[in-house]
Design a protein around this motif. Structure first.
Motif, PDB file in Angstrom:
ATOM      1  N   GLU A 181       0.817  -1.219   0.000  1.00  0.00           N
ATOM      2  CA  GLU A 181       0.000   0.000   0.000  1.00  0.00           C
ATOM      3  C   GLU A 181       0.848   1.265   0.000  1.00  0.00           C
ATOM      4  OE1 GLU A 181      -0.818  -2.547   2.491  1.00  0.00           O
ATOM      5  OE2 GLU A 181      -1.972  -3.368   0.826  1.00  0.00           O
ATOM      6  N   GLY A 182       2.163   1.121  -0.041  1.00  0.00           N
ATOM      7  CA  GLY A 182       3.050   2.283  -0.050  1.00  0.00           C
ATOM      8  C   GLY A 182       3.328   2.862   1.323  1.00  0.00           C
ATOM      9  N   GLN A 183       2.956   2.134   2.371  1.00  0.00           N
ATOM     10  CA  GLN A 183       3.221   2.599   3.735  1.00  0.00           C
ATOM     11  C   GLN A 183       4.678   2.310   4.100  1.00  0.00           C
ATOM     12  OE1 GLN A 183       0.139   0.159   5.450  1.00  0.00           O
ATOM     13  NE2 GLN A 183      -1.106   1.970   5.917  1.00  0.00           N
ATOM     14  N   VAL A 184       5.284   3.218   4.837  1.00  0.00           N
ATOM     15  CA  VAL A 184       6.693   3.121   5.225  1.00  0.00           C
ATOM     16  C   VAL A 184       6.798   2.431   6.582  1.00  0.00           C
ATOM     17  CG1 VAL A 184       8.760   4.463   5.801  1.00  0.00           C
ATOM     18  CG2 VAL A 184       7.249   5.236   3.962  1.00  0.00           C
ATOM     19  N   LEU A 185       7.736   1.478   6.675  1.00  0.00           N
ATOM     20  CA  LEU A 185       8.005   0.819   7.946  1.00  0.00           C
ATOM     21  C   LEU A 185       8.876   1.736   8.810  1.00  0.00           C
ATOM     22  CD1 LEU A 185       7.964  -1.712   9.792  1.00  0.00           C
ATOM     23  CD2 LEU A 185      10.108  -2.389   8.673  1.00  0.00           C
ATOM     24  N   LEU A 186       8.349   2.116   9.967  1.00  0.00           N
ATOM     25  CA  LEU A 186       9.098   2.900  10.950  1.00  0.00           C
ATOM     26  C   LEU A 186       9.197   2.087  12.226  1.00  0.00           C
ATOM     27  CD1 LEU A 186       7.426   6.405  10.543  1.00  0.00           C
ATOM     28  CD2 LEU A 186       9.619   5.662   9.613  1.00  0.00           C
ATOM     29  N   GLN A 187      10.244   2.330  12.979  1.00  0.00           N
ATOM     30  CA  GLN A 187      10.358   1.671  14.274  1.00  0.00           C
ATOM     31  C   GLN A 187      10.437   2.731  15.358  1.00  0.00           C
ATOM     32  OE1 GLN A 187      14.987   0.611  13.449  1.00  0.00           O
ATOM     33  NE2 GLN A 187      13.890  -0.759  14.737  1.00  0.00           N
ATOM     34  N   GLU A 188       9.858   2.415  16.495  1.00  0.00           N
ATOM     35  CA  GLU A 188       9.872   3.346  17.611  1.00  0.00           C
ATOM     36  C   GLU A 188      11.226   3.220  18.313  1.00  0.00           C
ATOM     37  OE1 GLU A 188       6.775   5.041  20.909  1.00  0.00           O
ATOM     38  OE2 GLU A 188       6.670   2.905  20.433  1.00  0.00           O
ATOM     39  N   ARG A 189      12.043   4.263  18.211  1.00  0.00           N
ATOM     40  CA  ARG A 189      13.394   4.262  18.779  1.00  0.00           C
ATOM     41  C   ARG A 189      13.364   4.513  20.285  1.00  0.00           C
ATOM     42  NH1 ARG A 189      17.323   2.552  15.190  1.00  0.00           N
ATOM     43  NH2 ARG A 189      16.749   3.175  13.100  1.00  0.00           N
ATOM     44  N   GLU A 190      12.484   5.403  20.691  1.00  0.00           N
ATOM     45  CA  GLU A 190      12.191   5.673  22.098  1.00  0.00           C
ATOM     46  C   GLU A 190      10.761   6.189  22.118  1.00  0.00           C
ATOM     47  OE1 GLU A 190      14.193   9.745  23.256  1.00  0.00           O
ATOM     48  OE2 GLU A 190      15.676   8.485  22.269  1.00  0.00           O
TER      49      GLU A 190
END
Length: 84
Positions: free
Chosen positions: A29-38
């Motif tokens: 769907e074109g969504q970007v994978l982000l991760q919660e760093r803090e």
């Protein structure tokens, strides 16, 4: 031990240039994978380069370490540097 930690033993708190890679991972769907760093702070998967790695190798390793995802071959898109 990570390369930067070995170097840090010799240079103390002096500034270091530490190359690294980030990777943009999109789903269908074109969504970007982000991760919660803090808490409340998100970023792209990635991290610092180890001795002997290419930028692509660094990105592949970091994605596996940080997300558990196995990704295939990558192509370097751009290199960013400077104050901006």
């Amino acid at each position: 031990m990570e390369y930067y930690k070995q170097i840090r033993k010799y240079v103390g708190h002096q500034p270091l240039i530490l190359p690294g890679s980030n990777i943009l991972i999109l789903n269908a769907e074109g969504q970007v994978l982000l991760q919660e760093r803090e808490p409340g702070i998100y970023g792209l998967p990635g991290g610092l380069m180890e001795l002997g790695e290419s930028f692509e190798d660094t990105a592949i390793r970091e994605v596996l370490e940080e997300t558990g995802l196995h990704i295939g071959a990558l192509q370097l898109c751009n290199v960013y540097s400077g104050p901006d």
